[in-house]
Motif scaffolding. Sequence first.
Motif, PDB file in Angstrom:
ATOM      1  N   THR A 110       1.122  -1.736   0.245  1.00  0.00           N
ATOM      2  CA  THR A 110      -0.139  -0.343   0.171  1.00  0.00           C
ATOM      3  C   THR A 110       0.880   0.985  -0.129  1.00  0.00           C
ATOM      4  N   SER A 111       0.198   2.563   0.013  1.00  0.00           N
ATOM      5  CA  SER A 111       1.022   3.736  -0.574  1.00  0.00           C
ATOM      6  C   SER A 111       0.115   4.662   0.232  1.00  0.00           C
ATOM      7  N   THR A 112       0.305   5.240   1.315  1.00  0.00           N
ATOM      8  CA  THR A 112      -0.207   6.686   1.295  1.00  0.00           C
ATOM      9  C   THR A 112       0.264   8.535   1.532  1.00  0.00           C
ATOM     10  N   PRO A 113       0.129   8.882   0.401  1.00  0.00           N
ATOM     11  CA  PRO A 113      -1.860   8.737   0.177  1.00  0.00           C
ATOM     12  C   PRO A 113      -1.007   7.792  -1.084  1.00  0.00           C
ATOM     13  N   ASP A 114      -2.584   7.335  -1.896  1.00  0.00           N
ATOM     14  CA  ASP A 114      -3.070   5.744  -2.627  1.00  0.00           C
ATOM     15  C   ASP A 114      -2.165   5.906  -3.685  1.00  0.00           C
ATOM     16  N   PHE A 115      -1.613   5.811  -4.663  1.00  0.00           N
ATOM     17  CA  PHE A 115      -0.996   6.195  -6.251  1.00  0.00           C
ATOM     18  C   PHE A 115      -1.928   6.508  -7.042  1.00  0.00           C
ATOM     19  N   GLY A 116      -2.842   5.712  -6.735  1.00  0.00           N
ATOM     20  CA  GLY A 116      -4.001   6.013  -7.455  1.00  0.00           C
ATOM     21  C   GLY A 116      -4.199   5.519  -8.996  1.00  0.00           C
ATOM     22  N   MET A 117      -5.233   5.642  -9.544  1.00  0.00           N
ATOM     23  CA  MET A 117      -4.912   6.082 -11.498  1.00  0.00           C
ATOM     24  C   MET A 117      -4.486   7.379 -12.054  1.00  0.00           C
ATOM     25  N   ALA A 118      -3.329   7.086 -12.728  1.00  0.00           N
ATOM     26  CA  ALA A 118      -3.649   7.691 -13.271  1.00  0.00           C
ATOM     27  C   ALA A 118      -3.355   7.612 -14.827  1.00  0.00           C
ATOM     28  N   GLU A 119      -3.410   8.761 -15.492  1.00  0.00           N
ATOM     29  CA  GLU A 119      -3.592   8.722 -17.038  1.00  0.00           C
ATOM     30  C   GLU A 119      -1.896   9.316 -18.212  1.00  0.00           C
ATOM     31  N   ILE A 120      -1.951   8.559 -18.994  1.00  0.00           N
ATOM     32  CA  ILE A 120      -0.428   8.957 -19.567  1.00  0.00           C
ATOM     33  C   ILE A 120      -0.323   8.875 -20.888  1.00  0.00           C
ATOM     34  N   ALA A 121       0.256   9.110 -21.544  1.00  0.00           N
ATOM     35  CA  ALA A 121       0.265   9.024 -23.017  1.00  0.00           C
ATOM     36  C   ALA A 121      -0.093   7.325 -23.387  1.00  0.00           C
ATOM     37  N   PRO A 122      -0.098   6.313 -23.468  1.00  0.00           N
ATOM     38  CA  PRO A 122       0.297   5.580 -24.733  1.00  0.00           C
ATOM     39  C   PRO A 122       0.976   5.140 -24.926  1.00  0.00           C
ATOM     40  N   GLY A 123       2.051   3.862 -25.110  1.00  0.00           N
ATOM     41  CA  GLY A 123       2.705   4.151 -26.011  1.00  0.00           C
ATOM     42  C   GLY A 123       4.050   2.806 -25.280  1.00  0.00           C
ATOM     43  N   ILE A 124       5.705   2.717 -25.369  1.00  0.00           N
ATOM     44  CA  ILE A 124       6.534   2.323 -24.861  1.00  0.00           C
ATOM     45  C   ILE A 124       7.480   2.747 -24.533  1.00  0.00           C
ATOM     46  N   TYR A 125       7.882   2.771 -23.161  1.00  0.00           N
ATOM     47  CA  TYR A 125       8.980   3.512 -21.814  1.00  0.00           C
ATOM     48  C   TYR A 125       9.603   2.717 -21.537  1.00  0.00           C
ATOM     49  N   GLU A 126      11.055   3.159 -21.354  1.00  0.00           N
ATOM     50  CA  GLU A 126      12.461   2.674 -21.341  1.00  0.00           C
ATOM     51  C   GLU A 126      12.747   2.514 -20.513  1.00  0.00           C
ATOM     52  N   GLU A 127      12.018   3.385 -19.455  1.00  0.00           N
ATOM     53  CA  GLU A 127      12.390   3.066 -18.192  1.00  0.00           C
ATOM     54  C   GLU A 127      11.802   4.087 -17.214  1.00  0.00           C
ATOM     55  N   ILE A 128      11.677   3.683 -16.183  1.00  0.00           N
ATOM     56  CA  ILE A 128      11.465   4.431 -14.881  1.00  0.00           C
ATOM     57  C   ILE A 128      12.044   4.765 -13.575  1.00  0.00           C
TER      58      ILE A 128
END
Length: 257
Positions: A110-128
């Motif tokens: 779990t996370s406080t606050p919650d990470f929740g649902m985020a909206e980002i552009a679709p595609g291929i992401y190489e790195e976090i």
Amino acid sequence: MKTSFMNLIMRSSMFALALAIGLFLQSCSQENVDVADAQVELQMKAQTNQSVVNARSINTGYVFTEILLGVTELEFETLEEAETEDEEGEDEQEEVEFEGEFIVDLIRGTSTPDFGMAEIAPGIYEEIEIEMEPILEGGYSIFVGFEFTNSNNEVVSVEYGNSDELEFEVENETGFVLDAGAANQMLILLNLDVLFTGVDLNTATADNDGVIRINESSNVDILETIASNLDHILDAGEDDDEDGDIDEDEEDEDTED
């Protein structure tokens, strides 16, 4: 009779008004949701060789009671081909950042606050990229509490605390594919086995209360060993089946068969 007729008209008017408001709100809601975006739900958990859900004991005999992270930023990065007349074929890096102060409990996931649902552009992401800062109680960016059985067959409590500002990069050669109009479950795992590789707690010094503390002022040699492991403790990927493990690539599964 006249009163009943008027009441009927008023009820009909109120129903029509409520229906109109409902349709208006539904229309506004649909306008606010961009179906072209990718919905991303983030979760962070701890991982061991045993790979048993909710079990945090690893092959060294450690039993984990608390694993906390102080996360302040998560950043998804992708490389896209820039197709301009002057710079055709040049790589252009795009970044999507999520900032805040998140206290992440890796045992509970779990996370406080919650990470929740985020909206980002679709595609291929190489790195976090993941940044952690000492926002936890006691001034830590990472805190791990656990027990282990020493060479005298005694159960000893251990506390590891890291007070540094930390930055991790999790890369994937094939990329993290985030699909448009879909809920993409992304999982970040901290490997406890790797974190404590090369650590011999039988050589550690306990405080007067019997607890072994590993931090900047106690058991510094062990702290340095753990520090050398930090670059290799995180992994990330999709967890669409929500089983608490990163999904394997279909091609890899076919190869194994």
